[in-house]
Write a protein that holds these residues in place. Structure first.
Motif, PDB file in Angstrom:
ATOM      1  N   ASP A 159      -6.760  -2.221  -3.056  1.00  0.00           N
ATOM      2  CA  ASP A 159      -7.894  -1.847  -2.219  1.00  0.00           C
ATOM      3  C   ASP A 159      -8.086  -2.833  -1.065  1.00  0.00           C
ATOM      4  N   ASN A 184      -7.771  -4.139  -7.369  1.00  0.00           N
ATOM      5  CA  ASN A 184      -8.498  -4.847  -6.310  1.00  0.00           C
ATOM      6  C   ASN A 184      -7.562  -5.305  -5.199  1.00  0.00           C
ATOM      7  N   LEU A 234     -13.165   2.611   2.754  1.00  0.00           N
ATOM      8  CA  LEU A 234     -13.536   2.037   1.467  1.00  0.00           C
ATOM      9  C   LEU A 234     -14.936   2.488   1.066  1.00  0.00           C
ATOM     10  N   THR A 274      -7.215   4.456  -5.520  1.00  0.00           N
ATOM     11  CA  THR A 274      -7.390   3.785  -6.809  1.00  0.00           C
ATOM     12  C   THR A 274      -8.385   4.528  -7.691  1.00  0.00           C
ATOM     13  N   HIS A 321     -13.618   0.089  -2.662  1.00  0.00           N
ATOM     14  CA  HIS A 321     -12.531   0.808  -3.325  1.00  0.00           C
ATOM     15  C   HIS A 321     -12.064   2.002  -2.490  1.00  0.00           C
ATOM     16  N   THR A 322     -10.826   2.414  -2.729  1.00  0.00           N
ATOM     17  CA  THR A 322     -10.249   3.564  -2.039  1.00  0.00           C
ATOM     18  C   THR A 322     -10.214   4.780  -2.952  1.00  0.00           C
ATOM     19  N   THR A 339       0.820  -1.218   0.000  1.00  0.00           N
ATOM     20  CA  THR A 339       0.000   0.000   0.000  1.00  0.00           C
ATOM     21  C   THR A 339       0.851   1.263   0.000  1.00  0.00           C
TER      22      THR A 339
END
Length: 320
Positions: free
Chosen positions: A143, A140, A153, A161, A157-158, A59
């Motif tokens: 995330d 994916n 999230l 991304t 998803h973040t 990350t």
């Protein structure tokens, strides 16, 4: 290496491709390539490099300015090669802000503004879809790892991304739209100011077909100078097409209408990278015409030759 011209083929709708259809196809393909390279480099920085074990962790992104330089130069090359691809057909607008500005100040036909803009948006959507297709496993994975690390999230998803596809404002604005709007106006005004100068035959002439490369450099400069506040979309198609794709890919309200809840969040942001560049593009080309264009016209009307730079006499170092 000598230039090679593809042989003409009978059929293939050549008559139609010589008109509006061909122009729209060129804008579509040029913008698609722009997004493939541009969104692709962000996908590399955000998801692919961490997911491939080439970053400090799964990350880890943006540890230093080098990460941002990767993205700014990636977008510079994206614009450069997109312009080279479509330039021989349309001049390669690849951006509704450019198309609108040229209609306002360069006698570009108003009847072509909407077809060009739609072609650019569709091209951006298709380019983003190809990026998603290629990188969705890495996205994916990122995330998932970020969620385990405690990141917020939205539909799995973040925001990180999501930034592969579209832009969002800095938390420093505390949800206000005026700061990001000003940022987009300034950035796009600079873009059109540079484009107007580079394509103006009255000004310093860009030789050897280097115009697209220098326009790419201008985009890099804007990204380095004005990129962090709002992601330097400076192009409504570049943001809207991939934003629509992100919505269908599952990013939900992050994409449409562009909302993040909580401290430093924002609501309904999607209009800012559309309206801001459209305003900024017109502002930029008007400023160029009022300041530089009028000066060039005045010099041409007066028949004023270009002044040679002042020559400084050499210094006599001889000592009698």
């Amino acid at each position: 290496m000598s230039a090679i011209t593809a042989p003409m083929k009978r059929g293939w709708g050549l008559k139609q491709m010589g008109g509006m259809w061909g122009e729209c196809a060129a804008e579509f393909l040029g913008t698609c390539v722009l997004i493939l390279f541009g969104d692709g480099v962000v996908a590399m920085a955000v998801a692919a490099l961490p997911g491939s074990g080439r970053a400090q962790s799964a990350t880890t992104i943006f540890l230093a300015s080098g990460d941002w330089l990767l993205i700014t130069w990636g977008w510079a090359f994206a614009v450069c090669f997109g312009v080279y691809i479509a330039g021989g057909v349309t001049g390669a607008h690849l951006n509704p802000a450019v198309t609108l500005a040229f209609a306002v100040r360069r006698k570009f036909p108003w009847r072509k503004v909407l077809p060009y803009s739609l072609s650019q948006i569709v091209g951006a959507f298709v380019g983003a879809a190809l990026v998603w297709w290629n990188y969705h496993d890495s996205i994916n994975a990122y995330d998932h790892a970020a969620g385990k690390a405690g990141a917020d999230l939205v539909n799995g998803h973040t925001n990180a991304t999501f930034s592969i596809f579209a832009t969002f404002p800095s938390p420093a604005f505390n949800g206000s739209m005026w700061g990001p709007l000003l940022d987009q106006i300034i950035g796009t005004a600079l873009l059109l100011l540079c484009i107007a100068a580079l394509v103006d035959a009255r000004n310093t002439i860009v030789k050897a077909n280097l115009g697209p490369l220098l326009i790419g450099f201008a985009v890099a400069a804007i990204g380095m100078s004005f990129g962090a506040n709002a992601g330097y979309a400076i192009n409504p198609a570049r943001d809207l097409g991939p934003r629509i794709l992100a919505y269908f890919a599952g990013f939900g309200e992050l994409a449409l209408p562009g909302t993040v809840h909580g401290p430093g969040g924002f609501s309904g942001y999607m209009w800012v990278p559309i309206v801001g560049p459209l305003i900024g593009g017109v502002v930029g080309i008007v400023i160029y015409d009022v300041v530089i264009g009028r000066a060039l016209d005045a010099r041409a009307a007066l028949g004023a030759p270009e002044e040679a730079p002042e020559q400084v006499p050499p210094i006599d170092d001889d000592i009698d």
